[in-house]
Design a protein around this motif. Structure first.
Motif, PDB file in Angstrom:
ATOM      1  N   SER A  13      44.250  50.525  34.243  1.00  0.00           N
ATOM      2  CA  SER A  13      44.014  51.081  35.573  1.00  0.00           C
ATOM      3  C   SER A  13      42.982  50.279  36.358  1.00  0.00           C
ATOM      4  N   GLY A  14      42.142  49.513  35.638  1.00  0.00           N
ATOM      5  CA  GLY A  14      41.123  48.719  36.311  1.00  0.00           C
ATOM      6  C   GLY A  14      41.679  47.596  37.160  1.00  0.00           C
ATOM      7  N   ILE A  15      42.948  47.239  36.950  1.00  0.00           N
ATOM      8  CA  ILE A  15      43.502  46.120  37.709  1.00  0.00           C
ATOM      9  C   ILE A  15      43.595  46.456  39.194  1.00  0.00           C
ATOM     10  N   GLN A  16      43.730  47.747  39.516  1.00  0.00           N
ATOM     11  CA  GLN A  16      43.729  48.119  40.934  1.00  0.00           C
ATOM     12  C   GLN A  16      42.335  47.952  41.531  1.00  0.00           C
ATOM     13  N   HIS A  17      41.287  48.182  40.735  1.00  0.00           N
ATOM     14  CA  HIS A  17      39.922  47.939  41.214  1.00  0.00           C
ATOM     15  C   HIS A  17      39.712  46.457  41.477  1.00  0.00           C
ATOM     16  N   MET A  18      40.196  45.631  40.555  1.00  0.00           N
ATOM     17  CA  MET A  18      40.049  44.183  40.715  1.00  0.00           C
ATOM     18  C   MET A  18      40.782  43.690  41.957  1.00  0.00           C
ATOM     19  N   TRP A  25      35.278  46.269  40.547  1.00  0.00           N
ATOM     20  CA  TRP A  25      35.734  46.252  39.159  1.00  0.00           C
ATOM     21  C   TRP A  25      34.563  46.008  38.212  1.00  0.00           C
ATOM     22  N   ALA A  26      33.729  45.029  38.528  1.00  0.00           N
ATOM     23  CA  ALA A  26      32.613  44.688  37.652  1.00  0.00           C
ATOM     24  C   ALA A  26      31.600  45.825  37.566  1.00  0.00           C
ATOM     25  N   LEU A  27      31.340  46.501  38.688  1.00  0.00           N
ATOM     26  CA  LEU A  27      30.399  47.625  38.669  1.00  0.00           C
ATOM     27  C   LEU A  27      30.893  48.721  37.729  1.00  0.00           C
ATOM     28  N   GLY A 184      30.085  38.820  31.372  1.00  0.00           N
ATOM     29  CA  GLY A 184      29.179  39.887  31.789  1.00  0.00           C
ATOM     30  C   GLY A 184      28.661  39.709  33.195  1.00  0.00           C
ATOM     31  N   THR A 185      29.488  39.156  34.070  1.00  0.00           N
ATOM     32  CA  THR A 185      29.045  38.843  35.427  1.00  0.00           C
ATOM     33  C   THR A 185      29.545  39.875  36.443  1.00  0.00           C
ATOM     34  N   THR A 186      28.733  40.071  37.481  1.00  0.00           N
ATOM     35  CA  THR A 186      29.111  40.911  38.611  1.00  0.00           C
ATOM     36  C   THR A 186      29.045  40.066  39.878  1.00  0.00           C
TER      37      THR A 186
END
Length: 230
Positions: A13-18, A25-27, A184-186
């Motif tokens: 489901s995170g792919i929609q955030h990305m 997504w990173a947050l 581990g980057t934002t």
């Protein structure tokens, strides 16, 4: 081709955030930050009926399976499909149909994702649906060319064609998700109109975090400042 292990799997489901915003997504997935607004709460209500893994049904030549677990080691993603519909056909189509237990005929699967609101101008919903289709293909050993997005506000079902360009987009997004998670980057904030729709705007603070600082660093500075003032 990369094949991800069970330990490497990220939330599908995170792919929609990305697709919506790399920083969002990173947050959520790297820094484990989350906030809810009316849109996310509304979305939960819309999914209540679909999120029952023991509720499925057969209507004539359609088998409806709800909350179906998904995994793709090719994409390195795992999740749950709101609904997977299986359409019965009489004749086998190689690489397209499959058997469903002792049920008669051959069956073609298609994922159905439920969304609040209306169809988006961007592709964030389509990439999530496509990722589900790719996972189903991998699990069921079939090819899927069509999926559906159902929108709660308009009460309409939109047909999404799982074409090559959409598949490439999904693969690129999933690769970027794994790269950012491993590092581990934002990313820095990219302020735009989309920020007003984001449930994380207060955590993200796009006006304050354009500089190369993470949210954790920002919060740490705020806490340190408050301690000094006591």
């Amino acid at each position: 081709m990369i094949t991800y292990s069970e330990d490497d799997l990220l939330l599908l489901s995170g792919i929609q955030h990305m697709a919506f915003c790399e920083r969002q997504w990173a947050l959520i997935h790297v820094e484990q930050a989350w906030a809810e607004n009316v849109r996310t709460i509304d979305g939960k209500h819309l999914h209540e009926r679909t999120d029952d893994p023991f509720e499925d049904e057969t209507r004539k030549d359609i088998r409806v399976v709800r909350a179906m677990p998904l995994v793709s080691h090719k994409l390195g993603l795992r999740g749950v499909a709101d609904v997977v519909e299986f359409y019965r056909v009489e004749d086998a189509l190689e690489g397209i149909t499959l058997r469903l237990g002792k049920r008669k005929g051959w069956w073609r699967p298609s994922p159905v994702e439920y969304k609040r609101g209306r169809a988006k101008l961007d592709d964030r919903d389509a990439v999530q649906l496509c990722a589900q289709a790719i996972a189903l293909e991998e699990m069921l050993k079939v090819s899927i060319d069509t999926g559906y997005l159902f929108y709660g506000q308009t009460r309409r079902r939109e047909t999404i064609f799982i074409n090559q360009s959409l598949r490439v987009r999904v693969e690129e997004l999933s690769e970027k998700m794994h790269k950012m998670m491993s590092e581990g980057t934002t990313p820095n904030a990219q302020k735009g109109k989309h920020c007003t729709m984001c449930s994380l705007i207060e955590i993200c603070q796009p006006n304050l975090t354009i500089r190369k600082h993470s949210v954790k660093e920002y919060l740490a500075r705020m806490i340190d400042s408050e301690v000094k003032d006591v």
